[in-house]
Write a protein that holds these residues in place. Structure first.
Motif, PDB file in Angstrom:
ATOM      1  N   THR B  42      -5.592   1.023  19.605  1.00 58.20           N
ATOM      2  CA  THR B  42      -4.265   0.840  18.714  1.00 58.20           C
ATOM      3  C   THR B  42      -4.716  -0.351  17.810  1.00 58.20           C
ATOM      4  O   THR B  42      -4.351  -0.780  17.031  1.00 58.20           O
ATOM      5  N   ARG B  46      -5.008  -1.687  13.940  1.00 57.65           N
ATOM      6  CA  ARG B  46      -3.543  -2.261  13.138  1.00 57.65           C
ATOM      7  C   ARG B  46      -3.652  -3.231  12.647  1.00 57.65           C
ATOM      8  O   ARG B  46      -2.812  -3.895  11.743  1.00 57.65           O
ATOM      9  N   ASN B  49      -6.040  -2.749   9.341  1.00 57.29           N
ATOM     10  CA  ASN B  49      -5.179  -3.238   8.389  1.00 57.29           C
ATOM     11  C   ASN B  49      -4.214  -3.934   8.415  1.00 57.29           C
ATOM     12  O   ASN B  49      -2.765  -3.963   7.037  1.00 57.29           O
ATOM     13  N   ILE B  51      -1.579  -5.038  10.263  1.00 55.70           N
ATOM     14  CA  ILE B  51      -0.422  -4.756  10.335  1.00 55.70           C
ATOM     15  C   ILE B  51      -0.256  -5.421  11.544  1.00 55.70           C
ATOM     16  O   ILE B  51       1.192  -6.036  11.780  1.00 55.70           O
ATOM     17  N   ALA B  75      -3.020  -2.015   0.859  1.00 56.95           N
ATOM     18  CA  ALA B  75      -3.350  -1.000   1.137  1.00 56.95           C
ATOM     19  C   ALA B  75      -3.800  -0.301  -0.393  1.00 56.95           C
ATOM     20  O   ALA B  75      -3.613   0.993   0.158  1.00 56.95           O
ATOM     21  N   TYR B  80      -3.874   4.656   5.823  1.00 58.11           N
ATOM     22  CA  TYR B  80      -3.749   4.102   7.285  1.00 58.11           C
ATOM     23  C   TYR B  80      -2.735   5.863   7.663  1.00 58.11           C
ATOM     24  O   TYR B  80      -2.089   5.600   7.173  1.00 58.11           O
ATOM     25  N   ALA B  82      -0.770   7.028  10.662  1.00 59.46           N
ATOM     26  CA  ALA B  82      -0.562   6.771  11.925  1.00 59.46           C
ATOM     27  C   ALA B  82       0.100   8.110  13.361  1.00 59.46           C
ATOM     28  O   ALA B  82      -0.510   9.258  13.106  1.00 59.46           O
ATOM     29  N   ALA B  86       7.253  10.463  11.297  1.00 60.79           N
ATOM     30  CA  ALA B  86       8.650  10.659  11.160  1.00 60.79           C
ATOM     31  C   ALA B  86       8.673  12.190  10.863  1.00 60.79           C
ATOM     32  O   ALA B  86       8.195  11.987   9.381  1.00 60.79           O
ATOM     33  N   GLY B  99       1.841   7.815  -0.968  1.00 62.84           N
ATOM     34  CA  GLY B  99       1.149   7.212  -1.191  1.00 62.84           C
ATOM     35  C   GLY B  99       0.482   6.193  -1.845  1.00 62.84           C
ATOM     36  O   GLY B  99      -0.392   5.759  -2.215  1.00 62.84           O
ATOM     37  N   ARG B 148      -0.921  11.839   2.437  1.00 64.67           N
ATOM     38  CA  ARG B 148      -1.137  10.999   1.582  1.00 64.67           C
ATOM     39  C   ARG B 148      -1.582   9.018   2.020  1.00 64.67           C
ATOM     40  O   ARG B 148      -1.561   8.645   0.852  1.00 64.67           O
ATOM     41  N   LEU B 150      -4.782   9.582   1.512  1.00 61.34           N
ATOM     42  CA  LEU B 150      -6.088  10.120   0.409  1.00 61.34           C
ATOM     43  C   LEU B 150      -5.185   9.635  -0.486  1.00 61.34           C
ATOM     44  O   LEU B 150      -6.153   8.856  -1.849  1.00 61.34           O
ATOM     45  N   ASP B 160      -5.402   6.763  13.234  1.00 65.01           N
ATOM     46  CA  ASP B 160      -4.938   6.823  14.867  1.00 65.01           C
ATOM     47  C   ASP B 160      -4.705   7.827  16.162  1.00 65.01           C
ATOM     48  O   ASP B 160      -4.145   8.191  15.442  1.00 65.01           O
ATOM     49  N   VAL B 181     -13.765  14.581   3.599  1.00 63.34           N
ATOM     50  CA  VAL B 181     -13.300  13.635   2.615  1.00 63.34           C
ATOM     51  C   VAL B 181     -14.613  12.389   2.787  1.00 63.34           C
ATOM     52  O   VAL B 181     -14.746  11.888   1.851  1.00 63.34           O
ATOM     53  N   VAL B 187     -15.887   8.033   1.163  1.00 55.83           N
ATOM     54  CA  VAL B 187     -14.668   6.906   1.960  1.00 55.83           C
ATOM     55  C   VAL B 187     -15.127   6.590   3.220  1.00 55.83           C
ATOM     56  O   VAL B 187     -16.012   7.890   3.760  1.00 55.83           O
TER      57      VAL B 187
END
Lengths: 356, 251
Positions: B42, B46, B49, B51, B75, B80, B82, B86, B99, B148, B150, B160, B181, B187
């Protein structure tokens, strides 16, 4: 990446249309309620006369004086403070991803109360003058207001400071806020324990939120701060949506999460501090209104923020109007009414569940 | 070359997590990062990208250094997903629309809405588009998160543990979808995974991480029993069933 399938999004457009309609409906209710509120009080005025007075048309001199000098500042204070407190609560709940985020739960209001108590007890602003109707007033309101503002900003400064040291996670901020709230409450109790009767009465009096306290100049400051903050918050609505989805997701969408969270907290604290310093502690609005809106309209901050402002304004204005009428000619502190009116509605929403 | 990770080191509090990690991904390729828990999979995603900021090394996406790019520019190139999503009070449509954030300031355009429609169609979420995501199952939520990512119009997708909370059917659905995809939309994808059988079935290339370092890497066909035993510390046998490799632990 080819995602354009020429598909339709009519259902979504209708959904957004419904939200926009609700916001405008809220605005219409607020305007109507403002006119009604201005017509009610010790001297009852017809709504038509109130509207004419506001538009500068020919009305009785007494009516014009009551509307412009007494009722309008009070109504505007309720609208602006209600909108500001509710907006601050909505932003705090979003950036902290915590349903308990509000000026009250994060210790900012407690810090303001301590500031006022400190001014009364230590700086001597509590020498009181009893007015003719027996109400209590504080002899040096500017000192009390200034100290309330200073301590509430200091509390948010400490929360932000700790967050910078330990990382601005929602947990760090919320726990710091809760600890500070307890600390300032203990501080206020300590001062109250050693206060004499007059000082104690002055401290307690200050904590009763009252929108009738604000002068035109204070109302101006409150309006400018709330107005600027609301523009800032609305421009950040997408950022708050992203933070709601989790820090990692937000970062992957190009959001500088730490900066958005800290600046959001500072701005929300500023709006709260100004409102609390001028008007006293008005709980519940900041906590509950954003939840009500979230349950009615969903959590998209593009609509949640303006709708929370409207509902906060409506709740505080309705409470203030009711506070003037229930025990007339005596005035109830509005902070009691916000909870009396808001809590049953909120509980009903919880029992009913989310709107589908 | 879509992604090139070169000599990346990452650590904190004096502890080294990643040591000289090096990998690359071409257009239309799906790379899987494998390894035991806590090995830094992970963390590596991170870092890719930005993070997390590596101590040293370079991460190039389409020839541009990610560490020198603005977050919104990253972005627009890297999506990404995760591990945990949430559950907020938002419709699936709104959650996917988010997105488009790197491409918009405040107002959404017709193009943004059409792209969300397109993603919803690809993901088969038509019936759930107006459902709030806090009422969705783990599999549906994971699809929304992929949607989101895509609509960011990424050149590279990072995922992840995309199947960690999903049942067998949903795992297969999500991985097939990602494969579709990657193959049909040009991609590239990098994902971390624990399920070796899924990895062997869907990925084109692999990287095994051990102690924060690349243990072995190559085309997915090159994964061997020895590699797995060395990395995970248990003996395995790779069987073949209907032409597909299956990893079976031996004790």
């Amino acid at each position: 990446m080819h995602l354009m399938h020429g598909a339709k999004h009519e259902e979504y457009s209708r959904y957004v249309g419904r939200k926009i309609t609700l916001v405008f409906l809220g605005l219409a209710v607020l305007i109507g309620l403002s006119l009604i509120s201005m017509s009610k009080g010790a001297a009852s005025l017809p709504v038509r006369e109130v509207a004419k007075a506001l538009l500068g048309l020919d009305v009785a001199r007494q009516c014009e004086l009551i509307v412009w000098n007494i009722r309008l500042p009070q109504v505007l204070a309720a609208v602006v403070a209600g909108a500001g407190l509710s907006l601050s609560g909505a932003v705090m709940q979003s950036v902290l991803r915590n349903p308990l985020g509000s000026p009250f739960t994060l210790g900012i209001s407690h810090a303001a109360a301590f500031g006022a108590a400190f001014a009364v007890m230590i700086l001597g602003s509590g020498t009181m003058a009893s007015s003719q109707v027996g109400a209590i007033s504080i002899s040096n309101p500017y000192l009390t207001t200034g100290m309330a503002f200073f301590f509430s900003m200091a509390a948010s400064g400490v929360i932000v400071g700790i967050s910078r040291m330990r990382g601005s996670t929602p947990e760090v901020m919320v726990l710091s806020g809760v600890a500070l709230g307890a600390l300032f409450t203990a501080g206020t109790m300590f001062l109250q324990f050693f206060a004499d009767d007059v000082q104690l009465a002055a401290m307690v009096f200050w904590t009763f939120g009252d929108v009738g306290r604000a002068s035109w100049s204070e109302l101006g400051v409150l309006s400018i701060v709330t107005g600027l903050a609301s523009v800032y918050f609305l421009l950040n609505a997408w950022n708050y949506n992203a933070v709601d989805a989790g820090d990692e997701t937000a970062q992957s969408l190009g959001v500088r999460v730490q900066r958005v969270r800290i600046l959001g907290m500072i701005m929300a604290s500023l709006v709260t501090s100004v409102a609390v310093a001028f008007l006293g502690i008005i709980g519940f609005v900041g906590l509950v209104c954003p939840h009500m809106v979230r349950r009615l309209m969903g959590g998209d901050n593009r609509f949640l923020l303006p709708a929370s402002m409207l509902l906060g304004a409506i709740l505080l204005l309705a409470s203030d109007t009711a506070a003037r009428l229930i025990l007339a000619p005596h005035l109830l502190p509005v902070s009691i009414l916000t909870a009396f009116l808001g809590a049953p509605v909120f509980l009903a929403l919880i029992i009913r569940g989310y709107a589908r | 070359m879509i992604l090139e990770v070169n000599e990346v080191k990452f650590g904190y509090n004096g502890k080294e997590i990643l040591k000289d990690v090096k990998l690359s991904v071409d257009q239309g390729e799906m790379l899987v990062i494998l390894g035991p828990n806590g090995v830094g999979k992970t963390t590596l995603l991170r870092c890719i990208n930005a993070i997390l900021k590596p101590r040293s090394g370079a991460i190039m996406v389409e020839g541009r250094d990610v560490l020198k790019m603005e977050p919104s520019a990253i972005a627009r190139r890297i999506g990404y997903v995760a591990q945990y999503q949430a559950k907020t009070r938002m419709t699936a449509f709104d959650a996917i629309l988010m997105g488009r954030k790197p491409h918009i300031r405040f107002r959404t355009s017709e193009k943004d809405l059409h792209m969300v429609d397109g993603a919803i169609k690809i993901l088969g979420l038509e019936d759930l588009a107006m459902r709030h995501i806090d009422e969705m199952s783990g599999g549906e939520l994971q699809k929304v998160a992929v949607g989101r990512a895509l609509v960011q119009e990424p050149r590279l997708l990072l995922l992840d543990e995309p199947t960690s909370s999903l049942d067998l059917k949903n795992s297969m659905n999500i991985l097939s979808l990602i494969q579709h995809v990657v193959r049909d939309h040009g991609v590239s994808a990098v994902m971390t995974m624990h399920n070796l059988n899924s990895a062997l079935r869907f990925a084109d290339k692999f990287v095994f991480l051990k102690d924060g370092m690349i243990h072995s890497a190559g085309a997915i066909k090159e994964v061997s029993e020895d590699m797995i035993q060395d990395v995970y510390g248990i003996p395995v046998e790779i069987l073949h069933h209907k032409g597909r490799p299956l990893v079976v632990p031996l004790n």
